[in-house]
Design a protein around this motif. Structure first.
Motif, short mmCIF file in Angstrom:
data_model
loop_
_atom_site.label_atom_id
_atom_site.label_comp_id
_atom_site.label_asym_id
_atom_site.label_seq_id
_atom_site.Cartn_x
_atom_site.Cartn_y
_atom_site.Cartn_z
N ARG A 89 -15.58 -22.25 -31.60
CA ARG A 89 -16.15 -23.54 -32.01
C ARG A 89 -17.62 -23.64 -31.57
NH1 ARG A 89 -12.56 -23.20 -34.92
NH2 ARG A 89 -10.60 -24.36 -34.93
N GLY A 90 -17.94 -23.04 -30.44
CA GLY A 90 -19.31 -23.12 -29.94
C GLY A 90 -20.32 -22.45 -30.85
N VAL A 91 -19.97 -21.31 -31.43
CA VAL A 91 -20.93 -20.61 -32.28
C VAL A 91 -21.20 -21.34 -33.58
CG1 VAL A 91 -20.41 -18.34 -31.29
CG2 VAL A 91 -19.10 -19.16 -33.27
N ALA A 92 -20.39 -22.37 -33.88
CA ALA A 92 -20.67 -23.19 -35.05
C ALA A 92 -21.80 -24.18 -34.77
CB ALA A 92 -19.41 -23.95 -35.48
N HIS A 93 -22.11 -24.43 -33.50
CA HIS A 93 -23.15 -25.37 -33.10
C HIS A 93 -24.31 -24.70 -32.35
CE1 HIS A 93 -20.78 -29.02 -34.09
NE2 HIS A 93 -19.76 -28.27 -33.73
N ALA A 94 -24.11 -23.47 -31.94
CA ALA A 94 -25.13 -22.78 -31.14
C ALA A 94 -25.15 -21.31 -31.51
CB ALA A 94 -24.83 -22.94 -29.65
N GLU A 95 -26.29 -20.69 -31.30
CA GLU A 95 -26.37 -19.25 -31.51
C GLU A 95 -25.51 -18.55 -30.46
OE1 GLU A 95 -30.38 -17.92 -31.68
OE2 GLU A 95 -30.97 -19.33 -33.24
N PRO A 96 -24.94 -17.39 -30.81
CA PRO A 96 -24.04 -16.70 -29.87
C PRO A 96 -24.66 -16.47 -28.50
CG PRO A 96 -23.89 -15.70 -32.04
CD PRO A 96 -25.00 -16.70 -32.11
N THR A 146 -29.49 -24.54 -30.06
CA THR A 146 -28.21 -25.22 -29.95
C THR A 146 -28.42 -26.71 -30.11
OG1 THR A 146 -26.25 -25.53 -28.56
CG2 THR A 146 -28.37 -25.46 -27.43
N ASP A 147 -27.29 -27.44 -30.21
CA ASP A 147 -27.33 -28.89 -30.20
C ASP A 147 -26.45 -29.38 -29.06
OD1 ASP A 147 -24.71 -28.56 -31.07
OD2 ASP A 147 -25.18 -29.05 -33.17
N ALA A 148 -26.27 -30.69 -28.96
CA ALA A 148 -25.50 -31.23 -27.84
C ALA A 148 -24.06 -30.71 -27.83
CB ALA A 148 -25.51 -32.76 -27.91
N ALA A 149 -23.45 -30.61 -29.00
CA ALA A 149 -22.08 -30.10 -29.07
C ALA A 149 -22.03 -28.64 -28.63
CB ALA A 149 -21.54 -30.24 -30.50
N GLY A 150 -23.05 -27.87 -29.00
CA GLY A 150 -23.10 -26.48 -28.59
C GLY A 150 -23.19 -26.33 -27.08
N VAL A 151 -23.97 -27.21 -26.45
CA VAL A 151 -24.08 -27.20 -24.99
C VAL A 151 -22.72 -27.51 -24.35
CG1 VAL A 151 -25.13 -28.34 -23.00
CG2 VAL A 151 -26.53 -27.76 -24.99
N ALA A 152 -22.02 -28.50 -24.93
CA ALA A 152 -20.72 -28.87 -24.39
C ALA A 152 -19.71 -27.72 -24.51
CB ALA A 152 -20.19 -30.10 -25.11
#
Length: 308
Positions: A89-96, A146-152
């Motif tokens: 789920r993280g890679v959908a909001h942030a780069e790997p 990344t965005d806030a969700a990616g950080v989370a």
């Protein structure tokens, strides 16, 4: 502690982290596969392999009792289930690279929290080396957007990676590396199977290609059955703090595997990061001059459980 014993204790963890890091390249082929179904099959296969190997080598696998069920289930929930979900789920909001950098920060958490679970203070040597290893891993992995969700999601992945090691400390004394690996893996398989029933469809199995099943088999054997036992042997032998430094090897192994797969020569930053990781490991893993405390003795005895 002699140099020979130090090498013998650290070698399993080094090998385990190298296997985990090198698996990044082959794992890319599973991006389009049904996550829960494939992971359930992977961990079920790994559990059967571990049980067969334990029986063949005469290693006892004890039934959990009391609170041990909670510790072992915690390993499965954090280190297996939630970690995989956080990464996907993280890679959908942030780069790997963002997720990888977060996970690479685990030596600091293990260096701070691990010793408390063993009833002793954190090692100054490890605390000094951990940020160096993390800095080297960041150089190897790079950074990304990344965005806030990616950080989370990245923070969750970090916490889960730490939980995989920290939650094992209370049960390693009785179950040893083999027992902890077996129970965490079969519990993870059951959890993933339940998620697959709820969120995926039986027809999804038909979409899994032969290559994806082969990759899942490789992950079950080398990155789960073998790497888990090797990792927990080192945790039991040297403690979670020092063992945590070895996680810096994973991104280095991933970069090396990428080169072998035709990814080209790494950038200068990667070479610099490799040097920084080695420097951090050299500082943090030097044999201590003082005698080991009694608090770590039960874990070291657990590390010797089973064949070398």
């Amino acid at each position: 502690m002699t140099k020979n014993s130090t090498f013998r204790d650290l070698a399993p963890g080094v090998t385990g982290m190298a296997l985990v890091g090198s698996s990044v390249t082959v794992s890319h082929s599973l991006v389009d596969a049904p996550l829960f179904t494939v992971q359930a099959a992977r961990y079920a296969g790994a559990a059967l392999l571990l049980l067969a190997l334990a029986r063949a080598t005469g290693v006892p696998v004890r039934r959990p009792r009391g609170r041990e069920w909670l510790w072992l289930a915690g390993i499965a929930v954090t280190g297996l289930v939630l970690f995989n979900v956080a990464v996907v789920r993280g890679v959908a909001h942030a780069e790997p690279a963002v997720i990888a950098v977060a996970v690479a920060s685990v030596p600091i958490l293990l260096g701070l929290l691990g010793p408390f679970l063993e009833g002793r203070r954190p090692s100054r040597q490890v605390l000094l080396a951990a940020p160096v290893v993390v800095a080297g891993a960041v150089l190897v992995e790079g950074t990304g957007r990344t965005d806030a969700a990616g950080v989370a999601w990245a923070a969750l992945a970090l916490g889960c990676e730490a939980g995989f090691t920290l939650l094992a400390v209370p049960v390693l004394r009785r179950h040893g590396p083999w027992g902890v690996s077996v129970h965490a893996v079969w519990m993870g398989a059951v959890m993933f199977a339940g998620l697959a029933v709820v969120f995926e469809h039986p027809a999804d199995l038909g979409a899994v290609t032969g290559t994806q099943w082969a990759v899942s088999g490789y992950l079950a054997l080398m990155v789960t059955a073998v790497a888990f036992v090797l990792w927990y042997r080192t945790v039991a032998a040297v403690g979670p703090g020092r063992a945590g430094l070895l996680t810096g090897i994973a991104p280095v192994a991933a970069a090396g595997a990428g080169v072998c797969a035709g990814g080209g020569v790494p950038d200068p930053a990667v070479w610099l990061g490799l040097g920084v990781v080695i420097a951090g490991l050299t500082v943090g893993l030097r044999p201590a001059r003082t005698m080991p405390s009694r608090a770590g003795a039960p874990l070291r005895q657990a590390a010797r459980q089973g064949p070398a």
